[in-house]
Write a protein that holds these residues in place. Structure first.
Motif, short mmCIF file in Angstrom:
data_model
loop_
_atom_site.label_atom_id
_atom_site.label_comp_id
_atom_site.label_asym_id
_atom_site.label_seq_id
_atom_site.Cartn_x
_atom_site.Cartn_y
_atom_site.Cartn_z
N ARG A 175 0.80 -1.31 0.08
CA ARG A 175 -0.09 -0.09 0.06
C ARG A 175 1.11 1.41 -0.06
O ARG A 175 1.84 1.55 0.72
N HIS A 176 0.72 2.21 -0.96
CA HIS A 176 1.39 3.40 -0.98
C HIS A 176 0.66 4.63 -0.94
O HIS A 176 -0.33 4.53 -1.02
N TYR A 177 1.52 5.44 -0.17
CA TYR A 177 1.10 6.66 0.36
C TYR A 177 1.69 8.02 -0.11
O TYR A 177 2.71 7.91 -0.23
N GLY A 178 0.77 8.90 -0.54
CA GLY A 178 1.62 10.33 -0.89
C GLY A 178 1.94 10.84 0.48
O GLY A 178 1.42 10.80 1.61
N ALA A 179 2.71 12.09 0.44
CA ALA A 179 3.13 12.86 1.32
C ALA A 179 2.39 13.89 1.75
O ALA A 179 2.67 15.13 1.75
N SER A 180 1.10 13.70 1.94
CA SER A 180 0.00 14.56 2.46
C SER A 180 -0.85 13.91 3.31
O SER A 180 -1.16 13.19 3.14
N GLY A 181 -1.41 15.07 4.19
CA GLY A 181 -2.43 14.63 5.44
C GLY A 181 -2.73 15.71 6.29
O GLY A 181 -2.18 16.61 6.00
N GLY A 186 2.44 20.04 13.58
CA GLY A 186 3.20 20.78 12.85
C GLY A 186 3.91 20.05 11.64
O GLY A 186 4.39 20.72 10.56
N PHE A 187 3.84 18.85 11.79
CA PHE A 187 4.19 18.09 10.61
C PHE A 187 2.95 17.48 9.59
O PHE A 187 1.81 17.34 10.08
N ASP A 188 3.34 17.35 8.22
CA ASP A 188 2.35 16.70 7.65
C ASP A 188 2.23 15.14 7.86
O ASP A 188 3.16 14.59 8.14
N ALA A 189 0.91 14.78 8.03
CA ALA A 189 0.83 13.43 8.21
C ALA A 189 0.01 12.55 7.33
O ALA A 189 -1.04 13.27 6.90
N VAL A 190 0.09 11.38 7.30
CA VAL A 190 -0.78 10.36 6.43
C VAL A 190 -1.80 9.71 7.46
O VAL A 190 -1.01 8.92 8.10
#
Length: 301
Positions: A175-181, A186-190
Motif C-alpha cells: 500500500r503506497h501513500y503520498g506525502a500529504s495529510g 506541525g508535521f504533514d501526516a498520512v
C-alpha cells in the motif's frame, strides 16, 4: 500497567486495543566502539534495529519495520543480487542471528507469522526491510516515493547498496501513500492507513531517503510514541537544545542521506518536538540501544 514480558521485553501501558512490544531485530558492531554508540569500552560499538510490534484487537499484529530476516541470516551473499552487500556488511560488522529476527521473536511471544497482518515501513533500507518476506500475508504500508526509489534503477554507490530488490521481490501486498495529510504537531501526516486503526499514522520525514517517514502511535492516555526511523541515530540529537552526536554516527548519517538540508531541517523539527511537546510525545529512533533500553523499561525518553 507496565509489566515484564518474554526475554526482558516490556509491554507498555496503552489502551487494551494497542499494546506495544519493543524488539531489537538486528545488531551491528562497527569498529570504533564509543565513537559510534557513545558508551562501549572496547573496539566495537553496538548499533541496534529497534522495531515495534503492536497488538490490536481488531487488526491483528502490526510491525513497524522488520530488521534483518531469515533469508538474510541464511544467505546474505548468495546469488547475483545479494541481500546484503559485502562492503556494507564489513563496514557495519553485522551480526546475523536467527534468534534476532522479528519472526522468531514473535513466535517466542506465542504468535504466528500469519498473525502479522500489517507492516508499516519507515523506509526500505536493507536493515529495515530484510524480514518483509517472512510475513507473506501481511500488507506492507510505505510512502510511494520510497517504494519507487527502492524498486527502481539505483544510481550511485549508496543507492546500489542500501536498497536490495532481492529483499522485496516476493512481497505482494503493498500500500503506497503520498506525502500529504492532516497536520500532526506541525508535521504533514498520512492518516487513515488502509486497514489500520486511526491511532497509527505515517509522518513524512524526508532526508535520509526521499520517502523516509516516521510512525506515530497514540496510546489510551492520549500520549504519542513517534518511531522516527533513521531521521536521527543518537539519543543526544533529541531532548536537548544543543545537538550531540558521536563522530561515527554523524559520518554515517551523512554517507546515507539523500539531502542534507531536508534531513537536518526535519531533525531540528523533531528536536523541538521532543522538547516542547515532551508531555504529549515520546520520540525514539531505530538504532540507539539506550533509547531501546529506556522504552523496554518504561522510562521517560
Amino acid at each position: 500497567m507496565i509489566r515484564p514480558f518474554w526475554g526482558g521485553l516490556i509491554l507498555e501501558r496503552w489502551e487494551p486495543a494497542l499494546r506495544i512490544h519493543h524488539l531489537n531485530c538486528g545488531t551491528d558492531c562497527p569498529l570504533g566502539g564509543a565513537l559510534f554508540d557513545g558508551r562501549s569500552r572496547g573496539l566495537l560499538g553496538r548499533i541496534i534495529c529497534h522495531c515495534l510490534l503492536i497488538e490490536t484487537d481488531a487488526h491483528g499484529l502490526v510491525l513497524v519495520d522488520t530488521g534483518y530476516g531469515l533469508r538474510d541470516v541464511a544467505h546474505p551473499h548468495r546469488g547475483p543480487e545479494p541481500r546484503i552487500t559485502r562492503p556494507w556488511r564489513l563496514l557495519l560488522n553485522i551480526r546475523l542471528r536467527e534468534c534476532d529476527t522479528a519472526i522468531r521473536q514473535i513466535e517466542a511471544l506465542g504468535f504466528r507469522a500469519s498473525d502479522v497482518r500489517h507492516i508499516v515501513a519507515t523506509h526500505l533500507d536493507f536493515d529495515h526491510a530484510g524480514g518483509l518476506e517472512d510475513f507473506p500475508n501481511a500488507v506492507v504500508h510505505v510512502m510511494a516515493r520510497e517504494y519507487d526509489d527502492a524498486t527502481g534503477p539505483h544510481v550511485g554507490v549508496v543507492a546500489r547498496n542500501r536498497w536490495r530488490t532481492s529483499q522485496l521481490n516476493d512481497v505482494r501486498n503493498w500500500r503506497h501513500y503520498g506525502a500529504s495529510g492532516e497536520p500532526w504537531f506541525g508535521f504533514d501526516a498520512v492518516r487513515n492507513l488502509d486497514g489500520l486503526p486511526p491511532e497509527i499514522l505515517l509522518v513524512p520525514l524526508p532526508g535520509h531517503t526521499w520517502g523516509h517517514a516516521g510512525v506515530a502511535i497514540r496510546g489510551a492516555d492520549g500520549r504519542w510514541l513517534l518511531h522516527a526511523g533513521d531521521a536521527y541515530f543518537h539519543r543526544g540529537e533529541m531532548r536537548q537544545a544543543r545537538r550531540h552526536c558521536t563522530p561515527g554516527l554523524r559520518a554515517y548519517q551523512r554517507l546515507m542521506e539523500v539531502d542534507a538540508t531536508s534531513r537536518m531541517a526535519n531533525q531540528g523539527r523533531l528536536r523541538s518536538l521532543s522538547i516542547e511537546q515532551r508531555a504529549e510525545v515520546s520520540v525514539t529512533c531505530a538504532h540507539d540501544p539506550v533509547e531501546l533500553e529506556r522504552c523496554r523499561a518504561g522510562s521517560p525518553l
